[in-house]
Scaffold this active site. Structure first.
Site, PDB file in Angstrom:
ATOM      1  N   LYS A  47       0.794  -1.225  -0.049  1.00 22.54           N
ATOM      2  CA  LYS A  47      -0.047  -0.038  -0.079  1.00 22.54           C
ATOM      3  C   LYS A  47       0.834   1.266   0.010  1.00 22.54           C
ATOM      4  CE  LYS A  47      -2.652  -0.579   3.748  1.00 22.54           C
ATOM      5  NZ  LYS A  47      -3.793  -0.766   4.508  1.00 22.54           N
ATOM      6  N   LYS A  49       2.718   2.162   2.673  1.00 22.59           N
ATOM      7  CA  LYS A  49       2.603   2.689   4.082  1.00 22.59           C
ATOM      8  C   LYS A  49       3.849   2.151   4.770  1.00 22.59           C
ATOM      9  CE  LYS A  49      -2.083   4.138   5.450  1.00 22.59           C
ATOM     10  NZ  LYS A  49      -3.164   3.746   6.337  1.00 22.59           N
TER      11      LYS A  49
END
Ligand code: CTP
Length: 155
Positions: A47, A49
């Site tokens: 993602k 992140k």
């Protein structure tokens, strides 16, 4: 009385904060039981992140929240339909930063987006921490300059 028997929600839950707590509390108003799928460290990498707290600890914290009945790992974007079937989910409930993103699951369960709590996010907490450590670096450099001057004067 909660409308749904079992709801599921997905998220990273890094540096667990009051926005996370409020969301889980509000989901509990809609459902008797809550399954929380916590993003694994590998999935966060996918993602884009970067978390401060590792998966095992994020999962442990979410599991300890009294509104939460079960924590499962979130490994991929594609697992939702399988989770809905496996855990007999009636509603997928997310914060409204995800508005519309999971509407494709509406044939399988209710899909609901709840308003986010204002002015708090893991990203902002991380930015604040970064800013604080930058200030410290400046202060440490200043202290080092003073100490160097003292040392030079002694020589
Ligand atoms: N959430 C919320 N209110 C906030 C922050 C998060 O309702 N102030 C919800 C999100 O909408 C999501 C869930 O909490 O459904 C988990 O979100 P997560 O991405 O872990 O939280 P954030 O703090 O938004 O993290 P980031 O800043 O990394 O996106």
């Amino acid at each position: 009385m909660a409308k749904f028997k079992r709801a599921i929600t997905y998220g990273t839950f890094d540096m667990f904060h009051v926005g996370h707590l409020e969301l889980l509390k509000r989901i509990k108003n809609h459902a008797e039981e809550i399954v929380v799928a916590v993003s694994t460290d590998d999935f966060n990498t996918i993602k884009g992140k970067k978390t401060i707290i590792p998966y095992a600890q994020r999962a442990q914290i979410v599991e300890a929240i009294r509104y939460v009945d079960r924590v499962i790992p979130e490994h991929s974007w594609e697992q939702k339909l399988e989770d809905i079937r496996k855990y007999q989910i009636d509603a997928l409930i997310m914060g409204d930063d995800w508005e519309g993103k999971f509407d494709f699951l509406k044939p399988y369960c209710e899909v609901i987006y709840l308003p986010r709590t204002k002015d708090i996010s893991s990203t902002e907490l991380k930015e604040t921490l970064k800013a604080i450590s930058c200030v410290n670096v400046r202060e440490l450099n200043h202290a080092l300059e003073i100490l160097t001057r003292i040392k030079e004067n002694l020589e």
